[in-house]
Design a protein around this motif. Sequence first.
Motif, PDB file in Angstrom:
ATOM      1  N   THR A  94       0.444  -0.925   0.124  1.00 23.04           N
ATOM      2  CA  THR A  94       0.015   0.047   0.081  1.00 23.04           C
ATOM      3  C   THR A  94       0.828   0.892  -0.025  1.00 23.04           C
ATOM      4  O   THR A  94       2.186   1.519   0.378  1.00 23.04           O
ATOM      5  N   ILE A  95       0.537   2.719  -1.059  1.00 21.59           N
ATOM      6  CA  ILE A  95       1.373   3.252  -1.171  1.00 21.59           C
ATOM      7  C   ILE A  95       0.020   4.800  -0.383  1.00 21.59           C
ATOM      8  O   ILE A  95      -0.528   4.543  -1.195  1.00 21.59           O
ATOM      9  N   THR A  96       0.786   5.338   0.405  1.00 26.79           N
ATOM     10  CA  THR A  96       0.445   6.497   0.933  1.00 26.79           C
ATOM     11  C   THR A  96       0.856   8.137   0.768  1.00 26.79           C
ATOM     12  O   THR A  96       2.278   8.022   0.716  1.00 26.79           O
ATOM     13  N   ALA A 103      -2.425   0.469  -3.545  1.00 28.38           N
ATOM     14  CA  ALA A 103      -2.516  -0.681  -3.477  1.00 28.38           C
ATOM     15  C   ALA A 103      -2.301  -2.141  -4.657  1.00 28.38           C
ATOM     16  O   ALA A 103      -2.892  -2.156  -5.088  1.00 28.38           O
ATOM     17  N   PHE A 104      -0.920  -2.525  -4.345  1.00 28.09           N
ATOM     18  CA  PHE A 104      -0.221  -3.348  -6.064  1.00 28.09           C
ATOM     19  C   PHE A 104      -0.728  -4.636  -5.289  1.00 28.09           C
ATOM     20  O   PHE A 104       0.708  -4.920  -4.082  1.00 28.09           O
ATOM     21  N   ALA A 105      -0.974  -5.618  -6.040  1.00 27.86           N
ATOM     22  CA  ALA A 105      -1.632  -6.473  -5.917  1.00 27.86           C
ATOM     23  C   ALA A 105      -0.255  -7.392  -5.822  1.00 27.86           C
ATOM     24  O   ALA A 105       0.546  -7.473  -6.843  1.00 27.86           O
ATOM     25  N   TYR A 106      -0.172  -8.713  -5.316  1.00 25.56           N
ATOM     26  CA  TYR A 106       1.123  -9.895  -4.843  1.00 25.56           C
ATOM     27  C   TYR A 106       1.080 -10.701  -7.149  1.00 25.56           C
ATOM     28  O   TYR A 106      -0.356 -11.314  -6.676  1.00 25.56           O
ATOM     29  N   ARG A 107       1.586 -10.186  -7.029  1.00 28.26           N
ATOM     30  CA  ARG A 107       2.301 -11.477  -9.071  1.00 28.26           C
ATOM     31  C   ARG A 107       1.437 -10.836  -9.399  1.00 28.26           C
ATOM     32  O   ARG A 107       1.792 -11.156 -10.754  1.00 28.26           O
ATOM     33  N   ALA A 246       2.426  -0.172 -12.817  1.00 30.65           N
ATOM     34  CA  ALA A 246       2.237   0.398 -11.635  1.00 30.65           C
ATOM     35  C   ALA A 246       3.598   1.298 -10.826  1.00 30.65           C
ATOM     36  O   ALA A 246       3.179   2.458 -10.235  1.00 30.65           O
ATOM     37  N   ALA A 247       4.367   0.980 -11.447  1.00 34.28           N
ATOM     38  CA  ALA A 247       5.593   2.226 -10.901  1.00 34.28           C
ATOM     39  C   ALA A 247       5.368   3.688 -11.669  1.00 34.28           C
ATOM     40  O   ALA A 247       5.236   4.453 -10.657  1.00 34.28           O
ATOM     41  N   LYS A 248       4.472   3.327 -12.512  1.00 33.24           N
ATOM     42  CA  LYS A 248       4.320   4.979 -13.480  1.00 33.24           C
ATOM     43  C   LYS A 248       2.938   6.038 -12.342  1.00 33.24           C
ATOM     44  O   LYS A 248       2.860   6.826 -12.358  1.00 33.24           O
ATOM     45  N   ARG A 249       1.839   4.743 -12.239  1.00 39.04           N
ATOM     46  CA  ARG A 249       1.044   4.792 -11.153  1.00 39.04           C
ATOM     47  C   ARG A 249       1.618   5.598  -9.822  1.00 39.04           C
ATOM     48  O   ARG A 249       1.069   6.740  -9.077  1.00 39.04           O
TER      49      ARG A 249
END
Length: 544
Positions: A94-96, A103-107, A246-249
Amino acid sequence: MHRSILALLALAVATPVAAQSDPVLSVETVKTVTETLSSDAYEGRAPTTPAEARTTDYIVARFKAAGLQPGNHGSWFQDVPLVEITARDVAPITITGGKVPLAFAYRTDMVIATYRVVPRITVANSDIVFVGYGINAPERGWNDYAGVDVKGKTVVILVNDPDWETAGNDGPFDGRAMTYYGRWTYKYEEAARQGAAAAIIVHQTAPASYGWNVVQSSWTGPQLELAAEGDHMDQSQAIGWVQLDAAKRLFASAGKDFDALAEAAKHKGFKAVPLGLKASFAFDNSIRRQASKNVIGVLPGTLRPQETVFYTAHWDHLGRCDAVDGDDICNGALDNASGVAGMIAIAEAQAKAGPAARTLAFMAVTAEESGLLGSRYYAEHPIYPLGLTVGGVNMDVLNVNGRSRNFVVTGYGKSDLDDLVLPLAEAQGRRVEPEAHPERGGYYRSDHFSFAKLGVPMLDAGSGADLVEGGVAAGEAASKDYGEHRYHQPADEYDANWDWSGAIDDLTIYYRLGRGLADGNSWPEWKPDAEFRTIREAARAAVQ
């Protein structure tokens, strides 16, 4: 006189007439061993699983049949102490603190693991810092960590070197040719030295040289590391990868432009960028300690048995992996049942030719797929002193696409071995070339590197893409198909229609190189600018 000419003369002196004729290398051995080891009965050959004993026992049986003797003081095995860590109940990262919570999901969005041998990892509200390529190379005047304290923080890192897109090999990090600074292993090592709580690499297919599917299959499930005193508590709490999207987000939530910062990171003087975000995540670990095994057989030398020439190939693969169309066994036919098969065929031919002056050793190593662990353990705990180890050949994935016009050497120009293979390839009407894609870091991705780091030159080479039938277009198409659809996936299965003629050509070169070294008295050296030359000189001096 030019060093390459000296090396050729040395080979001419070192190689007896008998070794100049082509050996009889059994294609049936190569086929049978590859098909057997990659069958479902061997369950993908994951170390420390029940499939390991079946695998190593089969290799011993083939070594015995070939005429080898046990290579470790009467034993066929060298125990390699490993610890297996399996992440469980992995919470999303989770990123705050940004424009929107993430929230980045595993896999799917990320994978995460740890080197630390602990039952649970928890990272809470860790400041996130973008550290570019995560390189600290004082000899190159480069430090991505200059002026920033990342202790207890989460660092986000780019894969490969800053100049990986350069057309040639000129640049602060050798241009297209990846240095060790570009390898993901180095990124985590340096992050740990800097005190980072977590180190996350941004996955990009081109600089990584493989897709997210490879990351997902390789970084989920049981992960192996060498067992060590201190249980790796000097490492970061967590290591992992994140998808590019995800990194760009993440960067966008911090009000930053990922592409602009990635471009800035390519240039000397880049300063790490705190993103003003915080990362939190947690997961449990199942821990299992168990020794795996390297398998070693030898053909003792007659005149200087204390001097050793090595052949290596890794026997392991990924075992049970992410299912594709219901198939969850990563069989590893080419990677690397084929290499073990080729090594056994060479052992048969060498034994048939009779003992050489020096000892010939054949070692099937474990846990290559987990970071070259088996070969690393051997190099750090050698059975035969490294100062008396002449050099050798590593085999990792044979050519099954037919004969090629070129013979490609990984890390070309580092040692005299590159010169020694020239006449052997020319005898087959082939040209010797450096790898076409040095940016992929092939030199740091197989077991020869474990020997090289401690001074022993090992050849890592094989058929290039310029096929006799179909040329470069056909060769590159076959390589692309394997990389996208088979590499580290269940589809890497044995195919009875493979054309092994190119593999036999390569094995002939490996045989003749090893035989020439074993029947001669030369010592291949590193080139003057090779990073391993000083280590080799010290090791040789210690035994003279």
